[in-house]
Design an enzyme around this catalytic site. Structure first.
Site, PDB file in Angstrom:
ATOM      1  N   ARG A  32      11.935  93.953  39.728  1.00  0.00           N
ATOM      2  CA  ARG A  32      11.885  92.949  38.651  1.00  0.00           C
ATOM      3  C   ARG A  32      10.451  92.503  38.384  1.00  0.00           C
ATOM      4  NH1 ARG A  32      16.787  93.120  40.974  1.00  0.00           N
ATOM      5  NH2 ARG A  32      18.618  92.164  39.983  1.00  0.00           N
ATOM      6  N   ASP A  70      25.114  95.204  50.160  1.00  0.00           N
ATOM      7  CA  ASP A  70      24.383  96.335  50.742  1.00  0.00           C
ATOM      8  C   ASP A  70      24.442  96.347  52.269  1.00  0.00           C
ATOM      9  OD1 ASP A  70      23.653  97.230  48.221  1.00  0.00           O
ATOM     10  OD2 ASP A  70      21.828  96.013  48.189  1.00  0.00           O
ATOM     11  N   ARG A 122      30.015 104.688  50.251  1.00  0.00           N
ATOM     12  CA  ARG A 122      29.715 104.120  51.571  1.00  0.00           C
ATOM     13  C   ARG A 122      30.950 103.843  52.410  1.00  0.00           C
ATOM     14  NH1 ARG A 122      24.491 100.397  49.860  1.00  0.00           N
ATOM     15  NH2 ARG A 122      23.027 102.118  50.042  1.00  0.00           N
ATOM     16  N   ARG A 127      20.686 103.532  53.540  1.00  0.00           N
ATOM     17  CA  ARG A 127      21.313 102.535  54.419  1.00  0.00           C
ATOM     18  C   ARG A 127      22.271 103.193  55.420  1.00  0.00           C
ATOM     19  NH1 ARG A 127      18.967  98.277  52.008  1.00  0.00           N
ATOM     20  NH2 ARG A 127      19.203  98.079  49.762  1.00  0.00           N
TER      21      ARG A 127
HETATM   22  C1  S3P Z   1      20.889  95.066  43.126  1.00  0.00           C
HETATM   23  C2  S3P Z   1      22.207  94.766  42.933  1.00  0.00           C
HETATM   24  C3  S3P Z   1      23.297  95.368  43.733  1.00  0.00           C
HETATM   25  C4  S3P Z   1      22.785  96.010  45.010  1.00  0.00           C
HETATM   26  C5  S3P Z   1      21.552  96.837  44.769  1.00  0.00           C
HETATM   27  C6  S3P Z   1      20.443  95.979  44.201  1.00  0.00           C
HETATM   28  C7  S3P Z   1      19.874  94.443  42.252  1.00  0.00           C
HETATM   29  O1  S3P Z   1      23.922  96.361  42.952  1.00  0.00           O
HETATM   30  O2  S3P Z   1      23.778  96.810  45.600  1.00  0.00           O
HETATM   31  O3  S3P Z   1      21.099  97.427  45.975  1.00  0.00           O
HETATM   32  O4  S3P Z   1      18.670  94.521  42.570  1.00  0.00           O
HETATM   33  O5  S3P Z   1      20.270  93.855  41.240  1.00  0.00           O
HETATM   34  P1  S3P Z   1      25.098  96.023  41.914  1.00  0.00           P
HETATM   35  O6  S3P Z   1      24.539  95.181  40.838  1.00  0.00           O
HETATM   36  O7  S3P Z   1      25.547  97.355  41.392  1.00  0.00           O
HETATM   37  O8  S3P Z   1      26.149  95.342  42.725  1.00  0.00           O
END
Ligand code: S3P
Length: 443
Positions: free
Chosen positions: A27, A321, A352, A398
């Site tokens: 971000r 995660d 997973r 992971r």
């Molecule tokens: C993330 C959101 C999650 C997470 C990913 C990172 C993010 O995914 O599993 O590792 O940075 O917004 P989802 O939005 O698909 O749940």
């Protein structure tokens, strides 16, 4: 990359700093690229996923550099200012990179093609393509809404009023990023809270963003489009999802005490810590503070006996995660653990649920896999460990790290077939764990 083996290890001791938060790092690069002026970022994760995002932002015309002081500097092009890339954007293994970038590009009048590795090309993208189409962008996808995808951003994007059909911070963020270059208010109704790094960081960059109550009282995120984002300094906390590996290893190896410095403790991210505490773990937060709008602490973990637990489905978004490494803790704990509401785990870097179950069986742990539930029978001590088969990691970082943690706490070594995926999120994983006393070697 070589296969690795984790040998049964003694107590872990010492201090370490896990790498920067992956979600926040993506971000920071994307928002830095649409600011006017220079944003400097300390502690950026220098893993392959984030480096792919840095390369993509460069290809879209932002200046992105790593200084010799370790600070990353991003000179942005302003809202709506990204340029059309000359070539395909390869997002590597990163669902976050791909989905958030599709959002950002959806409101830029450019055409871009995104692809990724075999794991990312298998992951569902319709969840972002559908709302972004409603905002005015056009997409050509492979069957099933998969990458490679061509996006043609809207000339005049429309602000969305969108109710999230799936608890996903990536989908929420894609819609908000598209809304940055749409006039008026973009509204995202979020029935289930997910990580809020995009909202916090937009506030830090000076966007106008409010959380209102929806008809049923659920939060509605309201972003005013076409803001002037102000370049700023950002400090990225250590990633709680990466800290989870040395943390769980320390809890499982008797006599251990480990301090993890500067880790993000955003309430949307610490479901694993709540769960481990309910299992009996001794985990303390010290020196709690705030950096760049995110809560941070030093986390101290002390080994002790853990008991099995039922993890409710509502907790899944705050630890989505962390289920693979929680399953390793459950394998060592006394008694049965039941983890519900895990359907989304099937569309992560690997399936997973299936891959954790497969690996645990190889390690002699009894496990049941249901469509969205995982049940692990704890061994009440060291599980048997690897037979003569290496754990298949399926391009999933992971999975690789979780089973190495299990090997440290098993009777016999556990090997993984491929350590390369670890580079996507945790460069230096092996040396960090070795520094605490873990015995991890080339297989
Ligand atoms: C993330 C959101 C999650 C997470 C990913 C990172 C993010 O995914 O599993 O590792 O940075 O917004 P989802 O939005 O698909 O749940």
């Amino acid at each position: 990359m070589p296969a690795l083996t984790a040998n049964p290890s003694d107590a872990l001791q010492g201090d370490c700093r896990p790498p920067g938060d992956k979600s926040i790092s993506h971000r920071a690069l994307m928002l830095g690229a649409v600011c006017v002026g220079e944003t400097d970022i300390a502690g950026l994760l220098e893993g392959e996923d984030v480096l792919a995002t840095a390369a993509a932002m460069r290809a879209l015309g932002a200046e992105v550099e790593r200084g010799s002081d370790g600070l990353w500097r991003v000179r942005g092009r302003g809202i709506g200012g990204l340029a059309e890339p000359d070539d395909v954007l390869d997002m590597g293994n990163s669902g976050t990179g791909a989905r958030l970038l599709l959002g950002l590009l959806a409101s830029h009048p450019v055409t871009a093609v995104l692809t990724g590795d075999a794991s990312l090309r298998g992951r569902p993208m319709a969840r972002v393509v559908d709302p972004l189409t409603a905002a005015g962008a056009s997409f050509v996808t492979r069957a099933g809404g998969r990458l490679p995808i061509t996006v043609q951003g809207a000339r005049a994007a429309m602000p969305l009023d969108y109710r999230l059909p799936v608890a996903s911070a990536q989908v929420k963020s894609a819609v908000l990023l598209a809304g940055l270059n749409a006039p008026g208010q973009t509204r995202v109704i979020e029935p289930t809270a997910t990580r809020d790094h995009t909202e916090r960081m937009l506030g830090h960059f000076g966007a106008e963003l409010a959380i209102e109550a929806g008809d049923a009282g659920e939060p509605v995120i309201c972003l005013t489009g076409q803001p002037e984002l102000t370049a700023c300094s950002l400090r990225v906390p250590a990633d709680p999802s990466s800290a989870a590996f040395p943390l769980v290893a320390a809890l499982l190896l008797p006599g251990s005490k480990v301090r993890l410095a500067g880790v993000g403790i955003n309430p949307c991210r610490i479901g694993l810590i709540d769960t481990l505490r309910e299992m009996g773990a001794d985990i303390r937060f010290e020196n709690v503070r705030e950096t760049s709008g995110e809560p941070v602490a030093d986390i101290v973990a002390v080994a002790g006996e853990l008991r099995g637990i039922e993890v409710p489905a509502e907790r899944a978004p705050s630890m989505i995660d962390e289920y693979p490494v929680l399953a390793m803790a459950a394998a060592v704990a006394e008694g049965r653990s039941v983890m519900r509401g895990l359907g989304e785990l099937r569309v992560k870097e690997s399936d997973r649920l299936a891959v954790v179950a497969e690996g645990l069986r190889i390690c002699g742990v009894a496990v049941e896999e249901e469509p969205d539930t995982l049940i692990v029978e704890g061994c009440g001590g060291r599980p048997p460990g690897g037979g003569n088969k290496a754990i298949p990691t399926h391009l999933d970082h992971r999975i690789a790290m979780s089973f190495l943690v299990l090997g440290l706490a098993s009777e016999r070594p556990v090997s993984i077939d491929d350590s390369q995926p670890i580079e996507t999120s945790f460069p230096g994983f092996v040396s960090l764990l070795r520094g605490l006393g873990a015995d991890i070697v080339a297989a």
